[in-house]
Design a protein around this motif. Structure first.
Motif, PDB file in Angstrom:
ATOM      1  N   TYR A  30       0.808  -1.215   0.000  1.00 11.49           N
ATOM      2  CA  TYR A  30       0.000   0.000   0.000  1.00 11.49           C
ATOM      3  C   TYR A  30       0.846   1.272   0.000  1.00 11.49           C
ATOM      4  O   TYR A  30       0.410   2.301  -0.514  1.00 11.49           O
ATOM      5  CB  TYR A  30      -0.966  -0.012   1.187  1.00 11.49           C
ATOM      6  CG  TYR A  30      -2.102  -0.985   0.977  1.00 11.49           C
ATOM      7  CD1 TYR A  30      -3.128  -0.708   0.077  1.00 11.49           C
ATOM      8  CD2 TYR A  30      -2.139  -2.197   1.656  1.00 11.49           C
ATOM      9  CE1 TYR A  30      -4.160  -1.611  -0.135  1.00 11.49           C
ATOM     10  CE2 TYR A  30      -3.168  -3.105   1.451  1.00 11.49           C
ATOM     11  CZ  TYR A  30      -4.175  -2.810   0.548  1.00 11.49           C
ATOM     12  OH  TYR A  30      -5.200  -3.704   0.330  1.00 11.49           O
ATOM     13  N   GLY A 108       4.857   9.295   1.476  1.00 10.24           N
ATOM     14  CA  GLY A 108       4.208   8.247   2.245  1.00 10.24           C
ATOM     15  C   GLY A 108       4.456   8.398   3.727  1.00 10.24           C
ATOM     16  O   GLY A 108       5.462   8.980   4.144  1.00 10.24           O
ATOM     17  N   ARG A 247       0.627   8.245   0.203  1.00 15.73           N
ATOM     18  CA  ARG A 247      -0.095   7.151   0.860  1.00 15.73           C
ATOM     19  C   ARG A 247       0.117   7.171   2.371  1.00 15.73           C
ATOM     20  O   ARG A 247       1.236   7.380   2.852  1.00 15.73           O
ATOM     21  CB  ARG A 247       0.372   5.795   0.325  1.00 15.73           C
ATOM     22  CG  ARG A 247      -0.147   5.459  -1.065  1.00 15.73           C
ATOM     23  CD  ARG A 247       0.688   6.083  -2.171  1.00 15.73           C
ATOM     24  NE  ARG A 247       2.074   5.630  -2.142  1.00 15.73           N
ATOM     25  CZ  ARG A 247       3.080   6.245  -2.751  1.00 15.73           C
ATOM     26  NH1 ARG A 247       2.866   7.364  -3.423  1.00 15.73           N
ATOM     27  NH2 ARG A 247       4.313   5.774  -2.678  1.00 15.73           N
ATOM     28  N   VAL A 249      -0.434   4.689   5.640  1.00 18.16           N
ATOM     29  CA  VAL A 249      -0.669   3.300   6.027  1.00 18.16           C
ATOM     30  C   VAL A 249      -0.537   3.195   7.540  1.00 18.16           C
ATOM     31  O   VAL A 249       0.475   3.619   8.109  1.00 18.16           O
ATOM     32  CB  VAL A 249       0.335   2.352   5.340  1.00 18.16           C
ATOM     33  CG1 VAL A 249       0.098   0.910   5.780  1.00 18.16           C
ATOM     34  CG2 VAL A 249       0.230   2.469   3.816  1.00 18.16           C
ATOM     35  N   LEU A 292      -7.828   3.179   0.210  1.00 16.92           N
ATOM     36  CA  LEU A 292      -7.150   2.112  -0.525  1.00 16.92           C
ATOM     37  C   LEU A 292      -7.561   0.739  -0.003  1.00 16.92           C
ATOM     38  O   LEU A 292      -7.401  -0.260  -0.705  1.00 16.92           O
ATOM     39  CB  LEU A 292      -5.631   2.273  -0.414  1.00 16.92           C
ATOM     40  CG  LEU A 292      -5.044   3.545  -1.023  1.00 16.92           C
ATOM     41  CD1 LEU A 292      -3.539   3.616  -0.762  1.00 16.92           C
ATOM     42  CD2 LEU A 292      -5.325   3.612  -2.521  1.00 16.92           C
ATOM     43  N   ALA A 317      -5.429   1.851   4.951  1.00 17.03           N
ATOM     44  CA  ALA A 317      -4.596   2.734   4.130  1.00 17.03           C
ATOM     45  C   ALA A 317      -5.464   3.656   3.286  1.00 17.03           C
ATOM     46  O   ALA A 317      -6.581   3.306   2.891  1.00 17.03           O
ATOM     47  CB  ALA A 317      -3.680   1.907   3.228  1.00 17.03           C
ATOM     48  N   LYS A 319      -5.098   7.209   0.272  1.00 18.54           N
ATOM     49  CA  LYS A 319      -4.262   8.027  -0.613  1.00 18.54           C
ATOM     50  C   LYS A 319      -4.736   9.469  -0.567  1.00 18.54           C
ATOM     51  O   LYS A 319      -5.933   9.750  -0.695  1.00 18.54           O
ATOM     52  CB  LYS A 319      -4.324   7.490  -2.050  1.00 18.54           C
ATOM     53  CG  LYS A 319      -3.443   8.251  -3.031  1.00 18.54           C
ATOM     54  CD  LYS A 319      -3.320   7.519  -4.358  1.00 18.54           C
ATOM     55  CE  LYS A 319      -4.606   7.522  -5.137  1.00 18.54           C
ATOM     56  NZ  LYS A 319      -4.450   6.942  -6.494  1.00 18.54           N
TER      57      LYS A 319
END
Length: 346
Positions: A30, A108, A247, A249, A292, A317, A319
């Protein structure tokens, strides 16, 4: 939620390998790191996620509030060819840490919200109800300790903390037993508190593997370290620092954490208001995240068997969109209001 035993979190020697990063493969799936992308590992710990990200060519900002983790991560820094920066601090401030490192946006963010097995394994850190040590529990090794909380907070506040943060059904009995005992002698050791709780609650033969002190120790640890406040603030900080397409997570380990993550993503990915045939739809701000994960990702049976710490893990997760950052009320996503104590609670 089913409370985890300490053996599940930190297996003894001869059990599964320690410090194994949980849900590593889905985390990487992810995050989808590309060479030279900038990723924040907000809970560096033993460096499991950071090491895997470096292997994929990413540039990593590792954050940890535990001075021991920063110290022990220096070998990885030295071997990273300048791609790993370790920052001592709280992941609630991850946006500020990234900017201090010269990055106005990142690609991220990953957060493992569980307690580190390194901390549980060290009796002197005071997290363990199985190993005797000072009743401490401070991740940053600074600020009010668990002993101060146990010995000084009014009993009504202990009831609320143990009941809410530990999800202990018999919080009232535990808190009153603590109150009676501390009048005779203040608590200073983990085993003293653990033994008292076991005496009050007894052992459940149907859950023999779960120590009676599990939930109370969880509650104290969460309160002492402001873990739920930190988690919620980190979500807002990630929204601040992620580039469009970046992203986020998160790996959580108990229902309190996961509820906050789930509510945050539900609010930030909403595209329509409720409304009804009698009432107009609510105005909904533009979504700041696209989901996600449709539902939480659990560990595979093989991972849960190989790494007991992973058994209760859940990954979610999202985005980042290009929508403007929104103000976050941490209590609206499930952070309870608790007694204030020398900078804790609130």
């Amino acid at each position: 939620m089913t409370a985890r035993s300490e053996q599940d979190i930190a297996p003894d020697a001869g059990g599964p390998a320690r410090h194994v990063p949980v849900l590593l493969e889905p985390v990487l799936e992810y995050l989808a790191p590309k060479p030279d992308e900038v990723i924040i590992d907000g809970t560096f710990g033993a460096g499991g996620y950071s090491r895997a990200l470096l292997e994929r060519g990413a540039q990593v900002i590792g954050i940890d509030r535990d001075p021991d983790a920063i110290r022990d991560g220096q070998d990885l820094v030295e071997g990273s060819n300048g791609k790993l920066t370790l920052v001592p601090g709280q992941f609630a401030d991850l946006d500020q840490h990234a900017r201090a490192c010269g990055f106005q946006g990142v690609d991220g963010v990953v957060l493992d919200l569980g307690v580190s097995s390194m901390q549980l394994d060290q009796a002197e850190r005071g997290f363990s109800f199985l190993r005797d040590g000072p009743l401490d529990m401070r991740m940053e090794q600074a600020g009010p300790s668990a002993a101060e909380v146990v010995n000084e907070l009014p009993v009504r506040d202990l009831i609320r903390i143990i009941g809410l943060l530990g999800e202990e059904k018999r919080a009232t009995s535990v808190a009153h037993a603590i109150d009676n005992a501390r009048k005779e002698k203040p608590f200073t050791r983990t085993i003293e508190l653990s033994a008292l709780i076991e005496k009050v609650l007894g052992r459940n033969p149907k859950k023999a593997q779960i120590h009676p002190a599990t939930r109370t120790f969880q509650a104290l640890r969460i309160y002492v370290n402001g873990e739920l406040h930190q988690a919620a603030k980190a979500l807002g900080a990630a929204e601040q620092i992620l580039k469009p397409g970046g992203r986020l997570v998160l790996v959580s380990f108990h229902s309190l954490e996961d509820r906050i993550v789930k509510r945050f993503f539900a609010d930030r990915s909403k595209t329509r208001g409720g409304g009804s045939r009698h009432l107009p739809e609510e105005d909904v701000p533009p979504a700041t995240f696209e989901m996600l994960t449709r539902k939480a990702v659990d560990p595979t049976p093989a991972e849960a068997e190989a790494n007991p710490r992973a058994r209760s893990a859940k990954l979610r997760a999202g985005k980042r969109t290009d929508a403007p950052v929104r103000t976050l009320d941490i209590h609206s996503v499930g952070v309870p209001k608790l007694a204030a104590f020398h900078g804790l609670g609130g």
